[in-house]
Design an enzyme around this catalytic site. Structure first.
Site, short mmCIF file in Angstrom:
data_model
loop_
_atom_site.label_atom_id
_atom_site.label_comp_id
_atom_site.label_asym_id
_atom_site.label_seq_id
_atom_site.Cartn_x
_atom_site.Cartn_y
_atom_site.Cartn_z
N TRP A 1 13.81 -4.70 -2.65
CA TRP A 1 13.64 -3.25 -2.52
C TRP A 1 14.81 -2.62 -1.79
CZ3 TRP A 1 10.83 -1.90 -6.20
CH2 TRP A 1 9.68 -2.60 -6.57
N ASP B 1 11.81 2.55 4.54
CA ASP B 1 10.92 2.35 3.39
C ASP B 1 9.70 1.57 3.90
OD1 ASP B 1 9.51 1.57 1.16
OD2 ASP B 1 11.21 0.64 0.11
N LYS C 1 0.02 0.92 -2.17
CA LYS C 1 -0.25 -0.35 -1.47
C LYS C 1 -1.23 -0.16 -0.32
CE LYS C 1 3.83 -2.08 -3.42
NZ LYS C 1 5.22 -1.71 -3.58
C1 PLP Z 1 6.35 -1.51 -4.13
C2 PLP Z 1 7.53 -1.16 -3.32
C3 PLP Z 1 8.50 -0.24 -3.76
C4 PLP Z 1 8.45 0.39 -5.14
O1 PLP Z 1 7.48 1.34 -5.22
P1 PLP Z 1 7.28 2.24 -6.52
O2 PLP Z 1 6.33 3.28 -6.03
O3 PLP Z 1 6.73 1.36 -7.59
O4 PLP Z 1 8.59 2.81 -6.91
C5 PLP Z 1 9.54 0.07 -2.92
N1 PLP Z 1 9.65 -0.49 -1.70
C6 PLP Z 1 8.75 -1.39 -1.25
C7 PLP Z 1 8.92 -1.96 0.11
C8 PLP Z 1 7.68 -1.75 -2.04
O5 PLP Z 1 6.78 -2.64 -1.60
#
Ligand code: PLP
Length: 360
Positions: free
Chosen positions: A101, A169, A193
């Site tokens: 990511w 993030d 999540k």
């Molecule tokens: C799942 C995830 C993403 C991507 O998320 P999307 O909403 O599918 O674009 C980005 N960063 C992390 C840390 C993730 O776990």
């Protein structure tokens, strides 16, 4: 009713209380005769849901007044592109590369032709730890980290201190522990999540950062557009925001973020103890000091894919789903976000212990 034990990495488990409340209100929200999905985003009915979700987020996460809470779409992945569009001043942008990511965020900044520097990386060891003593330059336009690395199961225990604005993030660990906002200038997360269904992206950003945006950035890609209109410039993902609000209400009922954190630590300890006490049958991917409270990635000794496959198959027979590890690490991954119960984790630990005894 049949409910599986969902260890999926995302979209992932949502608290049963939240689903039940949504179900009860599904056809007739608060006596309106409408589903909240059918309500205008300009209606009072929806406005209360929208502002209620923001207010609860601010209260539970202790978000200071000089930060905006914004609702966007496009997932965390669109943020990888939007952040440099909005926060770059033409100088250097610095990243800590802790996995897929972070790498994707780095790629999107590079596409924009910006001066990108990677100040720390754990790529050489398949991202099995968070680099120690990460130092970002004071004069960077901003510094960027991924607080929890969903695939590898690593997590920052403390965010690096920076003079440059820190962007985090937190897609896979938002709302799982309290935040020291004096260290963070922007945090973002796809909701799917730890905060609700997919289709909603949460952005928490200092107001003062939003004036950096360049003239050439389209309206819908500017944080300032969302800020000026309380995320109602266009139609927001209303049902996702409603579900986020219910999830916040659930966190409050648990006793708040700290109580949720304590529960998360208990769950993670159960699983890591099962790995550590298996006499080497199970091997955690993350080094101990970087272990995630949200995603537990592990292999069976010698990365025995046959046994790993067998264990995953057995788990599905006990109604556990989503345990297959990401292809870059293999093995198994148990995602134990806020909504996962201790009982769910205990069921997995029981299976792991039985399986190790039978296959050692
Ligand atoms: C799942 C995830 C993403 C991507 O998320 P999307 O909403 O599918 O674009 C980005 N960063 C992390 C840390 C993730 O776990």
């Amino acid at each position: 009713m049949h409910r599986a034990i969902n260890f999926g990495a995302g979209p992932s488990a949502i608290p049963l209380d939240v689903l039940r409340e949504a179900q009860e209100q599904f056809l007739d929200f608060n006596g309106s005769g409408l589903s909240i999905m059918e309500a205008s985003h300009r209606s009072k009915l929806y406005e209360d849901v929208h502002n209620g979700a923001i207010a609860l987020m601010r209260e539970l996460y202790a978000i200071p007044e000089d930060y905006d809470v914004l609702f966007l779409q496009g997932g965390a992945s669109l943020q990888f592109a939007m952040i440099p569009m909005n926060l770059s001043l033409g100088g250097k942008i610095q990243f800590a590369d802790t996995g897929v990511w972070s790498s994707k965020a780095i790629k999107e900044a590079k596409i924009q032709g910006l001066n990108v520097e990677i100040v720390a990386s754990s790529k050489e060891s398949t991202y099995d730890h968070i680099p120690e003593n990460i130092v970002f330059d004071d004069d960077a336009d901003y510094a960027y980290i991924t607080s929890n690395n969903t695939i590898y199961g690593t997590q920052y225990k403390n965010y690096p201190s920076t003079k440059a604005p820190l962007v985090v993030d937190a897609s896979s660990d938002i709302f799982s522990y309290p935040i020291d906002w004096s260290k963070v200038d922007m945090m973002f997360a796809g909701a799917q999540k730890n905060a609700g269904p997919s289709g909603l992206t949460i952005v928490i950003i200092k107001k003062s950062l939003q004036s950096r945006v360049k003239e050439s950035v389209p309206t819908m890609l500017r944080y300032s557009t969302y800020s000026a209109e309380n995320s109602l410039y266009n139609t927001p993902p209303t049902f996702g925001i409603y579900m986020l609000g219910l999830t916040m209400k659930w966190i409050k009922k648990q006793g708040g973020i700290k109580a949720v954190q304590a529960n998360n630590e208990k769950k993670a300890k159960l699983l890591y103890d099962a790995i550590d006490n298996s006499n080497g049958f199970y091997v955690g991917h993350s080094q101990k000091s970087s272990r995630s409270m949200m995603n537990v990635s592990f292999n069976i000794k010698d990365k025995n894919a046959e046994l790993e496959g067998k264990l995953i198959k057995l788990s599905t027979q006990r109604d556990m789903i989503g345990l297959k590890g990401h292809r870059s690490v293999g093995g198994l991954r148990a995602s134990i976000y806020n909504a996962m119960s201790i009982e769910g984790v205990q069921a997995l630990v029981d299976l792991m212990q039985e399986f190790a005894n039978e296959n050692r």
